[in-house]
Every structure is written in C-alpha cells, then in structure tokens.
Design a protein around this motif. Structure first.
Motif, mmCIF file in Angstrom:
data_model
loop_
_atom_site.group_PDB
_atom_site.id
_atom_site.type_symbol
_atom_site.label_atom_id
_atom_site.label_comp_id
_atom_site.label_asym_id
_atom_site.label_seq_id
_atom_site.Cartn_x
_atom_site.Cartn_y
_atom_site.Cartn_z
ATOM 1 N N LEU A 29 -16.520 11.485 0.844
ATOM 2 C CA LEU A 29 -15.950 11.179 2.080
ATOM 3 C C LEU A 29 -15.637 9.459 1.699
ATOM 4 N N ALA A 30 -16.501 8.767 0.948
ATOM 5 C CA ALA A 30 -16.202 7.418 0.557
ATOM 6 C C ALA A 30 -14.942 7.287 -0.256
ATOM 7 N N CYS A 31 -14.558 8.132 -1.162
ATOM 8 C CA CYS A 31 -13.642 8.192 -2.072
ATOM 9 C C CYS A 31 -12.177 8.457 -1.206
ATOM 10 N N VAL A 32 -12.409 9.511 -0.277
ATOM 11 C CA VAL A 32 -11.272 9.615 0.689
ATOM 12 C C VAL A 32 -10.746 8.511 1.366
ATOM 13 N N PHE A 33 -11.875 7.680 2.031
ATOM 14 C CA PHE A 33 -11.416 6.645 2.745
ATOM 15 C C PHE A 33 -10.999 5.299 1.821
ATOM 16 N N THR A 34 -11.329 5.257 0.918
ATOM 17 C CA THR A 34 -10.939 4.249 -0.077
ATOM 18 C C THR A 34 -9.575 4.463 -0.621
ATOM 19 N N ILE A 35 -9.402 5.788 -1.014
ATOM 20 C CA ILE A 35 -8.192 6.042 -1.329
ATOM 21 C C ILE A 35 -6.989 5.869 -0.383
ATOM 22 N N THR A 36 -7.304 6.441 1.137
ATOM 23 C CA THR A 36 -6.492 6.233 2.173
ATOM 24 C C THR A 36 -6.239 4.714 2.547
ATOM 25 N N ARG A 37 -7.163 3.963 2.290
ATOM 26 C CA ARG A 37 -7.087 2.725 2.786
ATOM 27 C C ARG A 37 -6.059 1.884 1.957
ATOM 28 N N TYR A 38 -6.273 2.226 0.404
ATOM 29 C CA TYR A 38 -5.568 1.774 -0.718
ATOM 30 C C TYR A 38 -3.893 2.197 -0.690
ATOM 31 N N ILE A 39 -3.737 3.233 -0.057
ATOM 32 C CA ILE A 39 -2.353 3.967 0.139
ATOM 33 C C ILE A 39 -1.697 3.314 1.336
ATOM 34 N N HIS A 40 -2.532 2.877 2.374
ATOM 35 C CA HIS A 40 -1.891 2.304 3.433
ATOM 36 C C HIS A 40 -1.631 0.859 3.208
ATOM 37 N N GLN A 41 -2.444 0.032 2.589
ATOM 38 C CA GLN A 41 -2.219 -1.149 2.143
ATOM 39 C C GLN A 41 -1.026 -1.334 1.204
ATOM 40 N N GLU A 42 -0.806 -0.352 0.266
ATOM 41 C CA GLU A 42 0.406 -0.473 -0.480
ATOM 42 C C GLU A 42 1.858 -0.079 0.242
ATOM 43 N N ASN A 43 1.558 0.723 1.429
ATOM 44 C CA ASN A 43 2.781 0.935 2.127
ATOM 45 C C ASN A 43 3.129 -0.015 2.890
ATOM 46 N N THR A 44 2.223 -1.019 3.389
ATOM 47 C CA THR A 44 2.540 -1.681 4.446
ATOM 48 C C THR A 44 2.634 -3.252 3.876
ATOM 49 N N VAL A 45 2.243 -3.543 2.692
ATOM 50 C CA VAL A 45 2.390 -4.962 2.143
ATOM 51 C C VAL A 45 3.819 -5.576 2.239
ATOM 52 N N ASP A 46 3.964 -6.695 2.730
ATOM 53 C CA ASP A 46 5.160 -7.398 3.051
ATOM 54 C C ASP A 46 6.047 -6.943 3.848
ATOM 55 N N HIS A 47 5.508 -5.859 4.816
ATOM 56 C CA HIS A 47 6.486 -5.423 5.971
ATOM 57 C C HIS A 47 6.627 -6.293 7.138
ATOM 58 N N CYS A 48 5.534 -7.471 6.936
ATOM 59 C CA CYS A 48 5.831 -8.345 8.231
ATOM 60 C C CYS A 48 6.893 -9.221 8.095
ATOM 61 N N TYR A 49 7.641 -9.350 7.111
ATOM 62 C CA TYR A 49 8.899 -10.061 6.970
ATOM 63 C C TYR A 49 9.879 -9.381 6.952
ATOM 64 N N PRO A 50 10.935 -10.018 7.756
ATOM 65 C CA PRO A 50 12.027 -8.920 8.192
ATOM 66 C C PRO A 50 12.964 -8.392 7.179
ATOM 67 N N GLU A 51 13.193 -9.052 6.114
ATOM 68 C CA GLU A 51 13.933 -8.408 5.008
ATOM 69 C C GLU A 51 12.963 -8.427 3.752
ATOM 70 N N TYR A 52 11.887 -7.748 3.795
ATOM 71 C CA TYR A 52 10.828 -7.825 2.737
ATOM 72 C C TYR A 52 11.496 -7.025 1.458
ATOM 73 N N LYS A 53 12.575 -6.106 1.469
ATOM 74 C CA LYS A 53 12.893 -5.597 0.318
ATOM 75 C C LYS A 53 13.795 -6.476 -0.545
ATOM 76 N N ARG A 54 14.079 -7.571 0.069
ATOM 77 C CA ARG A 54 14.908 -8.561 -0.600
ATOM 78 C C ARG A 54 14.335 -9.755 -1.194
#
Length: 128
Positions: A29-54
């Motif tokens: 369960l600890a491994c599943v939670f750690t991997i889930t949090r890592y994937i969530h963080q990687e998918n949401t990094v820099d999304h707070c900026y309007p044009e994050y892909k640029r």
C-alpha cells in the motif's frame, strides 16, 4: 459474530503468518500511494501557468561539472522561436535582517519580463 470471532482466533493462532501478511500489505500500500502521488505530481507540474507548454528553462553546466538553471544564453533573444525571455541571477547565502534577527536565504534577482511570463504573485522589493 461467530465468523468474526473465528477469524480473530485463527489470526492469533498463526501469528508469524499473520505478521508477514500485514507487513506485506503495508509495504504494498505504501508503494502504491508513493507511485500514485509521483504520477499525479508529474502530470500537474507547471499546470498553474496559463501557457505551461510554451515555457522552457536553460540549463548550463559549470566548469566543475555541476548543473544549474541559467536565465540567459548569448544571442537567445535573436532566435525567432523565442517570444519573451527573462534573465535571472541566483543570490545564494544572502543575509537578510528582520528586526533583530538575521536569516540566510537563497533568492533570485529577476528582470521585469519574468513577472509577465510567470503571473503568480512573487515577493519583490526595491533597493533603498
């Protein structure tokens, strides 16, 4: 109720087996939670900026082999793919006075273009 008591009695009878299963469940369960949090963080990094892909940063390698983010590269502003660029200077181990207390901080000195690229409020000060 009988099933519950019977299952508790069986768990207490096979203590080592129960312990190994509980430890395995906790680790998985600890491994599943750690991997889930890592994937969530990687998918949401820099999304707070309007044009994050640029937005991109330039990384430079110093002569001793360490790498750091660089805010300026020679002739960067002449590249037609660059719309805006900001230069910054890292200020490491800067000592700031807050009343009677001195605090050592790491800060950035940036130009005004930085605030148009990154629209979030940032603490800034003016020299006296």
């Amino acid at each position: 109720m009988k099933q519950f008591l019977l299952s508790i009695r069986m768990l207490l009878r096979f203590k080592v087996y129960t312990f190994v299963n509980f430890i395995g469940l906790a680790i998985s369960l600890a491994c599943v939670f750690t991997i889930t949090r890592y994937i969530h963080q990687e998918n949401t990094v820099d999304h707070c900026y309007p044009e994050y892909k640029r937005i991109c940063f330039i990384e430079r390698t110093i002569s001793d082999g360490t790498k750091e983010l660089s805010g300026y590269q020679s002739d960067l502003e002449k590249d037609p793919a660059v719309e805006r660029y900001a230069s910054f200077t890292p200020c490491t181990d800067l000592v700031m006075d807050f009343g009677k207390q001195e605090i050592t901080v790491n800060a950035l000195s940036v130009d005004s273009t930085f605030f148009s690229i990154f629209p979030h409020p940032i603490y800034m000060a003016t020299g006296k």
